[in-house]
Write a protein that holds these residues in place. Structure first.
Motif, short mmCIF file in Angstrom:
data_model
loop_
_atom_site.label_atom_id
_atom_site.label_comp_id
_atom_site.label_asym_id
_atom_site.label_seq_id
_atom_site.Cartn_x
_atom_site.Cartn_y
_atom_site.Cartn_z
N UNK A 38 -15.31 -45.26 30.12
CA UNK A 38 -15.47 -45.88 31.34
C UNK A 38 -14.32 -46.37 32.13
N UNK A 39 -12.97 -46.53 31.38
CA UNK A 39 -12.08 -47.20 31.85
C UNK A 39 -10.81 -46.34 31.85
N UNK A 40 -9.73 -46.56 32.41
CA UNK A 40 -8.72 -45.49 32.72
C UNK A 40 -7.75 -45.77 31.49
N UNK A 41 -7.03 -44.61 31.22
CA UNK A 41 -6.00 -44.83 30.30
C UNK A 41 -5.05 -45.88 30.66
N UNK A 42 -4.70 -46.80 29.52
CA UNK A 42 -3.68 -48.10 29.82
C UNK A 42 -4.57 -49.27 30.23
N UNK A 43 -5.90 -49.18 30.66
CA UNK A 43 -6.62 -50.27 30.93
C UNK A 43 -7.22 -50.72 29.70
N UNK A 57 -12.64 -52.83 10.62
CA UNK A 57 -13.02 -51.57 10.90
C UNK A 57 -12.55 -51.23 12.36
N UNK A 58 -12.62 -52.19 13.28
CA UNK A 58 -12.32 -51.96 14.85
C UNK A 58 -10.93 -51.47 14.74
N UNK A 59 -10.19 -52.29 14.35
CA UNK A 59 -8.82 -52.18 14.30
C UNK A 59 -8.34 -50.62 13.49
N UNK A 60 -8.95 -50.20 12.51
CA UNK A 60 -8.74 -48.92 11.98
C UNK A 60 -9.25 -47.86 12.99
N UNK A 61 -10.34 -47.95 13.34
CA UNK A 61 -10.94 -47.09 14.32
C UNK A 61 -10.02 -46.94 15.46
N UNK A 62 -9.49 -47.90 16.09
CA UNK A 62 -8.37 -47.68 17.28
C UNK A 62 -7.30 -46.88 16.82
N UNK A 65 -7.90 -43.43 16.64
CA UNK A 65 -8.14 -42.91 18.02
C UNK A 65 -6.93 -42.87 19.00
N UNK A 66 -5.95 -43.58 18.48
CA UNK A 66 -4.88 -43.88 19.34
C UNK A 66 -4.91 -45.17 20.39
N UNK A 67 -5.60 -45.77 20.10
CA UNK A 67 -6.03 -46.98 21.01
C UNK A 67 -5.05 -48.42 20.51
N UNK A 68 -4.55 -48.96 21.36
CA UNK A 68 -3.89 -50.41 20.88
C UNK A 68 -5.08 -51.51 20.94
N UNK A 69 -5.10 -52.42 20.07
CA UNK A 69 -5.80 -53.40 19.98
C UNK A 69 -5.13 -54.69 19.49
N UNK A 70 -5.76 -55.88 20.05
CA UNK A 70 -5.25 -57.32 19.73
C UNK A 70 -6.32 -58.07 19.57
N UNK A 71 -6.13 -59.31 18.89
CA UNK A 71 -7.32 -60.14 18.75
C UNK A 71 -7.21 -61.49 19.42
N UNK A 72 -8.03 -62.28 19.94
CA UNK A 72 -7.70 -63.51 20.49
C UNK A 72 -8.76 -64.54 20.16
N UNK A 78 -13.68 -65.28 18.24
CA UNK A 78 -12.98 -63.89 18.14
C UNK A 78 -13.28 -62.73 19.03
N UNK A 79 -12.38 -62.18 19.97
CA UNK A 79 -12.49 -61.09 20.65
C UNK A 79 -11.59 -60.30 20.60
N UNK A 80 -11.89 -58.77 20.91
CA UNK A 80 -10.76 -57.85 20.72
C UNK A 80 -10.32 -57.26 22.15
N UNK A 81 -9.21 -57.03 22.17
CA UNK A 81 -8.95 -56.42 23.57
C UNK A 81 -8.09 -54.96 23.09
N UNK A 82 -9.08 -54.18 23.69
CA UNK A 82 -8.59 -52.53 23.16
C UNK A 82 -7.95 -51.91 24.39
N UNK A 83 -6.82 -51.49 24.31
CA UNK A 83 -6.13 -50.64 25.41
C UNK A 83 -6.14 -49.33 25.21
N UNK A 84 -6.97 -48.75 26.09
CA UNK A 84 -7.20 -47.12 26.01
C UNK A 84 -6.03 -46.49 25.90
N UNK A 85 -5.83 -45.47 24.94
CA UNK A 85 -4.43 -44.72 24.70
C UNK A 85 -4.69 -43.63 25.40
N UNK A 86 -3.84 -42.64 25.39
CA UNK A 86 -3.58 -41.35 26.09
C UNK A 86 -4.71 -40.33 25.36
#
Length: 412
Positions: A38-43, A57-62, A65-72, A78-86
């Protein structure tokens, strides 16, 4: 489930999903996947969890699938921020797109089907590393006809049930010699329809599924021929008879069809010349058969065979328009087949005599003379039909006439 963001004032609002205590091995990946859809590529999608050990497991899955992830952890949890990949990142990098599912789209049927597309649906995205399939007929120009989808739809709608479309219980009794004649003609029809089944079935196994309209049409042609073989065989046995005679010449003629490796040449010899000629024969039987069951069989089979001829004409018409030199190759195939069969006996004499008897309607000299004349008329009608189809494909005048006359005396 997706919940409204509760980030402190001043921080940018991001789409947020809370996977609660669902583990990644228990479906949490699907919750993230749906939310990312439901989000655009790059969001960025914010992911929260109330469970333990979910970050790895979230980081490995990302990554897969080609998504970037960082944790804050600045907000006290702790929450994750997943940037949708191409679309073709991660495991889908270097994936192949196999045309479009809508046959009306310009890029629906591609000129060359790749071996690594395998059995995937046309329009699917095929993961890199999928196995290659050795489909010999993988070029559109080898097999295509724009009318294939329409002809398939017509064929599917026109399928008939041999048990209900033919009134097998109709009472009739024929003189022995007439029943024998019907059995001999039906025996001849079975062996010819065996060839008409085997030829498209052989090419069907070599055809890349990307050309699914042609694949479906060949498959339903095989079903048509199987049904014809069934009803011809049932007519043979209807009055307790065994099949009649099969000649070496007839078998040799049909073997040239079965052995032909070129799809277009096989369509030409089988559909345009052979099955086109058989439409005339079946119409003749519909007119002159001595009983209603044989007439019904001939009428229904002729309708099916006409569709087979239509595909052959459509495919070859397009192929010749694209490659005019194909006409010479087709003409050479007729001449080569004629030379190969020159020493054979041609049409089974028993079949020829049986056709005369059926057309005669009696055994008086005048009846037999009339039957003979009608069979000669059938031969002329067959030749005219072949010549007309050859002319429609582009053979000119005398060439069409000569090639029509060279067609095998076995009809098919």
């Amino acid at each position: 489930m997706t919940r409204p963001s509760t980030m402190p004032k001043g921080r940018s609002l991001l789409p947020t999903i809370d996977i609660e205590s669902v583990g990644f091995d228990a479906g949490a990946h699907l919750l993230v996947k749906l939310a990312l859809g439901r989000v655009a590529v790059g969001e960025v999608l914010r992911v929260r969890s109330q469970g333990e050990g979910w970050e790895g497991p979230l980081a490995a899955w990302c990554r897969s699938q080609g998504h970037a992830v960082d944790f804050d952890a600045a907000a006290g949890h702790i929450e994750a921020r997943v940037t949708r990949g191409a679309v073709q990142a991660g495991r889908w990098r270097a994936a192949a797109v196999t045309g479009a599912i809508d046959p009306r789209a310009d890029n629906a049927v591609l000129p060359q089907a790749e071996a690594r597309w395998g059995l995937a649906a046309r329009g699917a995205t095929v993961e890199a590393g999928s196995p290659a399939f050795a489909f010999r007929l993988s070029r559109k120009d080898e097999v295509w006809a724009d009318s294939a989808a329409t002809l398939y739809a017509e064929a599917a709608a026109a399928q008939w049930n041999a048990d209900t479309a033919i009134d097998w219980n109709t009472a009739f009794a024929l003189p022995d010699e007439v029943e024998d004649a019907v059995v001999q003609v039906m025996t001849y029809m079975v062996e010819n329809e065996n060839a008409a089944l085997v030829v498209p079935a052989r090419f069907l196994g070599q055809l890349h599924p990307h050309f699914r309209e042609v694949q479906a049409l060949l498959a339903i042609q095989v079903a048509d021929e199987a049904r014809h073989i069934d009803v011809f065989t049932r007519r043979i046995a209807l009055k307790g008879r065994q099949p009649g005679l099969s000649t070496a010449g007839g078998q040799t003629s049909l073997k040239t069809l079965v052995d032909e490796p070129d799809f277009s040449v096989a369509q030409f010899l089988l559909a345009v010349l052979g099955e086109g000629t058989f439409v005339s024969l079946l119409n003749f039987l519909n007119q002159h058969a001595p009983d209603p069951v044989t007439r019904q069989i001939a009428r229904l089979a002729a309708r099916d065979e006409a569709r087979h001829v239509a595909f052959g004409m459509a495919h070859l018409g397009q192929s010749i328009a694209r490659e005019p030199a194909l006409l010479s190759r087709l003409g050479n195939a007729v001449e080569a087949r004629y030379e190969h069969l020159a020493g054979t006996s041609g049409l089974n004499e028993e079949v020829f005599d049986a056709l005369i008897l059926l057309a005669a309607g009696g055994t008086r000299p005048a009846d037999i003379a009339a039957g003979y004349g009608r069979v000669q008329g059938l031969l002329q009608d067959m030749a005219r039909g072949r010549e007309a189809r050859l002319a429609k494909l582009g053979f000119k005048g005398e060439a069409a006439h000569r090639l029509a006359s060279l067609h095998t005396r076995n009809f098919m």
